[in-house]
Design a protein around this motif. Structure first.
Motif, PDB file in Angstrom:
ATOM      1  N   ILE A  59     -14.000   1.701  -3.625  1.00 48.19           N
ATOM      2  CA  ILE A  59     -14.640   2.963  -4.012  1.00 48.19           C
ATOM      3  C   ILE A  59     -13.603   4.031  -4.334  1.00 48.19           C
ATOM      4  O   ILE A  59     -13.723   4.763  -5.319  1.00 48.19           O
ATOM      5  N   SER A  60     -12.575   4.094  -3.515  1.00 49.25           N
ATOM      6  CA  SER A  60     -11.626   5.209  -3.605  1.00 49.25           C
ATOM      7  C   SER A  60     -10.454   4.964  -4.543  1.00 49.25           C
ATOM      8  O   SER A  60      -9.712   5.897  -4.857  1.00 49.25           O
ATOM      9  N   SER A  61     -10.271   3.714  -4.975  1.00 49.84           N
ATOM     10  CA  SER A  61      -9.086   3.352  -5.765  1.00 49.84           C
ATOM     11  C   SER A  61      -7.800   3.667  -5.017  1.00 49.84           C
ATOM     12  O   SER A  61      -6.760   3.959  -5.610  1.00 49.84           O
ATOM     13  N   LYS A  62      -7.880   3.596  -3.702  1.00 47.67           N
ATOM     14  CA  LYS A  62      -6.709   3.829  -2.846  1.00 47.67           C
ATOM     15  C   LYS A  62      -6.732   2.756  -1.760  1.00 47.67           C
ATOM     16  O   LYS A  62      -7.718   2.617  -1.035  1.00 47.67           O
ATOM     17  N   HIS A 102      -1.584   3.904  -3.969  1.00 46.66           N
ATOM     18  CA  HIS A 102      -2.279   4.757  -4.938  1.00 46.66           C
ATOM     19  C   HIS A 102      -1.336   5.035  -6.095  1.00 46.66           C
ATOM     20  O   HIS A 102      -0.104   5.038  -5.938  1.00 46.66           O
ATOM     21  N   LYS A 103      -1.908   5.260  -7.281  1.00 45.19           N
ATOM     22  CA  LYS A 103      -1.117   5.584  -8.466  1.00 45.19           C
ATOM     23  C   LYS A 103      -1.692   6.823  -9.148  1.00 45.19           C
ATOM     24  O   LYS A 103      -2.910   6.930  -9.300  1.00 45.19           O
ATOM     25  N   ARG A 159       2.316   5.850  -4.764  1.00 44.17           N
ATOM     26  CA  ARG A 159       2.309   6.094  -3.315  1.00 44.17           C
ATOM     27  C   ARG A 159       2.251   4.725  -2.629  1.00 44.17           C
ATOM     28  O   ARG A 159       1.315   3.950  -2.831  1.00 44.17           O
ATOM     29  N   TRP A 160       3.283   4.427  -1.842  1.00 41.31           N
ATOM     30  CA  TRP A 160       3.403   3.140  -1.165  1.00 41.31           C
ATOM     31  C   TRP A 160       3.067   3.304   0.320  1.00 41.31           C
ATOM     32  O   TRP A 160       3.495   4.269   0.947  1.00 41.31           O
ATOM     33  N   HIS A 161       2.323   2.372   0.869  1.00 41.51           N
ATOM     34  CA  HIS A 161       2.070   2.357   2.305  1.00 41.51           C
ATOM     35  C   HIS A 161       3.135   1.466   2.950  1.00 41.51           C
ATOM     36  O   HIS A 161       3.261   0.286   2.608  1.00 41.51           O
ATOM     37  N   VAL A 162       3.902   2.032   3.877  1.00 44.88           N
ATOM     38  CA  VAL A 162       5.012   1.322   4.498  1.00 44.88           C
ATOM     39  C   VAL A 162       4.741   1.193   6.000  1.00 44.88           C
ATOM     40  O   VAL A 162       4.504   2.191   6.678  1.00 44.88           O
ATOM     41  N   THR A 163       4.772  -0.034   6.483  1.00 51.26           N
ATOM     42  CA  THR A 163       4.567  -0.287   7.912  1.00 51.26           C
ATOM     43  C   THR A 163       5.745  -1.082   8.449  1.00 51.26           C
ATOM     44  O   THR A 163       6.095  -2.135   7.890  1.00 51.26           O
ATOM     45  N   LEU A 164       6.356  -0.594   9.524  1.00 50.10           N
ATOM     46  CA  LEU A 164       7.433  -1.294  10.205  1.00 50.10           C
ATOM     47  C   LEU A 164       6.877  -1.924  11.479  1.00 50.10           C
ATOM     48  O   LEU A 164       6.206  -1.228  12.260  1.00 50.10           O
TER      49      LEU A 164
END
Length: 678
Positions: free
Chosen positions: A516-519, A640-641, A652-657
């Motif tokens: 829905i959100s394109s994110k 997201h772009k 926008r990149w989601h980064v998880t360590l």
């Protein structure tokens, strides 16, 4: 020139006035200038055209598409504004007044265009706030969104700003994806009609996006439904009549009102004669009394000064008002023109007489004042009139009567608490200003008066060179106010756009919310990257595209080298015993920024490619400390772009360590600018 026939624009056709049309006058000469109105206008066809043609055309466009449209319209208007200037002199305004109206309106469109591109997505759905976790394991989530209303916005505008008043409503409406029907006040509708013609003839607007009613609306408001919006600017009396109509109330039709108010300006107790603040106060009040002949919804109507400063304010303000040359706005030297019409002039005089029952006029005689190349018996001219109320606590009409012209009343106060109490007796205003260099005065004014005002404007020697002025609403901030001011808000950036959208709460799985959100939402499907994402262009990247890196061990030598290299020798990284005394750490731990640096080393592709720049990171959190001997690995996902210009867009990149036990140790969002082509 001959009489002007001001037309309406309905369902793609220009409609001439008929026998029911009303005349309007040239404010400078008092002569009849033209006529407007058509009693047989087919308002239902206009509504249908907006809903069935204009709305679908606009909703096909993304927020960015609409923002580009608004910018193009503003650019086109800017190239044609001389014609608007020339025509506007008949409203009684000076060139400076026209700049406020015309340049101000065009500037407002540019701001909304910019905010649409920078603060809204290249999508048809606006995300309002962050994802809400509604379940323990994150498989059921919530999110507020906003979508375009599927109706029409009816804009009812005031006479004093025929261009700005239209454009400051039109810009957020178009950005929201809603078509508009504009109804200007008859007295100055000829200027609005020209602005509408310029926009329509540009060919930029989708069919049905903009229509114009010159004259009365007929029964249009009785034909609205729950998807429609009425946005009104004008008198409190008219607003009450419209918003309390049974059809409006029964159907809960959105009604946004910005109406007359008794705006005030307070001379701070510290701003005594001889200070920069005192001189600034006199200058600001004089400008607000005379700009557009006081016909501004934000003009200063009530002036408050320490009792010991009242006489000095009257003397200084009178001297400054005396330098204001009144007359034909096109004549050399004129600084204040006419009111919009002789009927408006008579209304101002009636209201001034009411004020005069509780206050003494100390400057300005409407029966005896000089004019520059104009006839006081024909044009709608008045001098600035300053009143002094010696008993503001017992006065009533001073605090409830607005003379919508160059009229203001000064009152004394004993202390700041007294000033705030008097200001609030206006029962709600669009703006109040406080001229002070004392931060404590400003804070006390906010605590005491903010609830009664839509905007509080503070100015002093530090900000005076760049400040925009008491009476200048800005598109970045809300324009409106409680109580007498109407209770509505306009502009305010994206806040203004939301008046024409429906906020909806959606609930579902991460996969559903992502679609829905394109994110991309953590927990949604991950798509393995076909190649390293830093080698892929903006358009090649897909939402949810993900890589998982190999792990890297963190050693004690790494921690000590990072401390020595950066100079960050905080005890938690260097002193095991001290770190153990801290309830957050098990002993010596790695620097948070060491983890970020090592994470970048794990996922960055070092060669030249589509990634042009790292522009920052958002929402950084450290969840679990990392000790020597632990290892970290990274999940990097395209979240997201957003296109930014002709050459590149923001990713926008989601980064998880995570550590060796798959526990999260840090999380953030990385921002990069990526080229469209390799």
């Amino acid at each position: 020139m001959g009489l002007i026939d001001v037309k309406s624009y309905a369902a793609g056709q220009w409609i001439s006035p008929d026998e029911s049309a009303r005349n309007f006058e040239n404010a400078v000469t008092g002569d009849t200038l033209g006529r407007a109105g058509n009693g047989s206008l087919d308002v239902q066809t206009m509504l249908d055209h907006a809903r069935n043609v204009g709305g679908p055309n606009l909703r096909k466009m993304t927020f960015h598409d609409r923002a580009r449209l608004i910018k193009a319209l503003a650019t086109h208007l800017n190239s044609q504004k001389q014609a608007l200037y020339d025509l506007s002199y008949a409203t009684g305004g000076t060139f400076s007044d026209h700049q406020i109206d015309i340049d101000g309106g065009i500037g407002t469109m540019f701001v909304f265009a910019s905010k649409g591109r920078r603060e809204m997505p290249d999508s048809n759905i606006y995300l309002d706030g962050e994802v809400e976790q509604l379940s323990k394991n994150g498989t059921f989530l919530g999110q507020h969104i906003a979508t375009s209303l599927q109706g029409v916005a009816v804009h009812i505008n005031a006479f004093n700003f025929p261009v700005w008043g239209m454009l400051e409503k039109l810009a957020p409406t178009l950005l929201a994806g809603v078509p508009a029907i504009v109804k200007p006040a008859t007295a100055t509708c000829y200027v609005t009609e020209l602005a509408v013609r310029i926009m329509l003839e540009s060919g930029l607007l989708p069919e049905g996006a903009l229509q114009l009613v010159s004259g009365g609306l007929g029964d249009m408001l009785d034909r609205l439904d729950c998807q429609d919006v009425v946005s009104f600017t004008g008198s409190a009396q008219t607003a009450f009549k419209l918003r309390s109509a049974p059809h409006i109330l029964k159907n809960s039709i959105r009604f946004v009102a910005e109406q007359d108010s008794l705006n005030a300006s307070i001379l701070g107790p510290d701003a005594v004669v001889g200070t920069p603040e005192f001189d600034l106060f006199i200058k600001e009040v004089q400008r607000e009394m005379t700009a557009k002949a006081g016909q501004k919804c934000t003009a200063v109507r009530r002036i408050f000064a320490p009792q010991t400063q009242v006489e000095a304010v009257i003397e200084a303000l009178s001297a400054r008002l005396a330098k204001t040359v009144i007359g034909d706005p096109q004549a050399k030297g004129t600084r204040m023109g006419a009111l919009v019409s002789n009927s408006q002039k008579h209304d101002v005089l009636e209201k001034a007489n009411i004020i005069g029952t509780e206050a003494e006029r100390v400057y300005g005689d409407p029966e005896n004042f000089a004019l520059n190349n104009a006839d006081a018996n024909k044009g709608a001219f008045l001098p600035p009139m300053l009143y002094h109320c010696a008993s503001p606590d017992t006065a009533e009409r001073i605090h409830d009567t607005e003379a919508f012209g160059p009229v203001s009343t000064i009152m004394g106060y004993s202390d700041l608490e007294h000033a705030i109490r008097l200001v609030n007796r206006g029962q709600g205003s669009l703006v109040a200003s406080v001229i002070t260099h004392d931060p404590d005065v400003a804070r006390e004014a906010v605590l005491g008066a903010a609830a009664f005002h839509g905007r509080l404007y503070f100015n002093n020697r530090d900000s005076m060179k760049e400040s925009t002025g008491h009476g200048a609403p800005l598109p970045h901030l809300v324009h409106g106010g409680p109580g007498r001011a109407g209770g509505g808000e306009e502009m305010g950036g994206v806040r203004g756009v939301m008046h024409y959208m429906q906020r909806t709460a959606i609930q579902g799985s991460p996969e559903i919310l992502s679609a829905i959100s394109s994110k991309w939402v953590p927990g949604a499907k991950e798509t393995p990257a076909p190649a390293h994402p830093f080698t892929r262009t903006f358009h090649e990247l897909t939402i949810g595209e993900t890589i998982h890196t190999a792990p890297r061990e963190i050693t004690l030598a790494d921690i000590e080298h990072f401390a020595e290299f950066t100079g960050d020798t905080f005890y938690a990284h260097m002193d095991d015993a001290a770190a153990k005394r801290n309830p957050f750490f098990p002993g010596r731990v790695a620097h948070g920024y060491l983890l970020l640096s090592f994470a970048a080393g794990l996922f960055v592709e070092p060669n030249e490619g589509p990634v042009l720049a790292n522009t920052g990171l958002d929402n950084l959190r450290f969840m679990k400390p990392v000790e020597a001997g632990d290892s970290i690995k990274v999940r990097l996902s395209v979240k997201h772009k957003t296109p930014r210009n002709e050459d590149y867009g923001e990713v926008r990149w989601h980064v998880t360590l995570t550590n060796q036990d798959d526990e999260k140790v840090a999380e953030y969002e990385l921002l990069t600018m990526n080229a469209y082509t390799s």
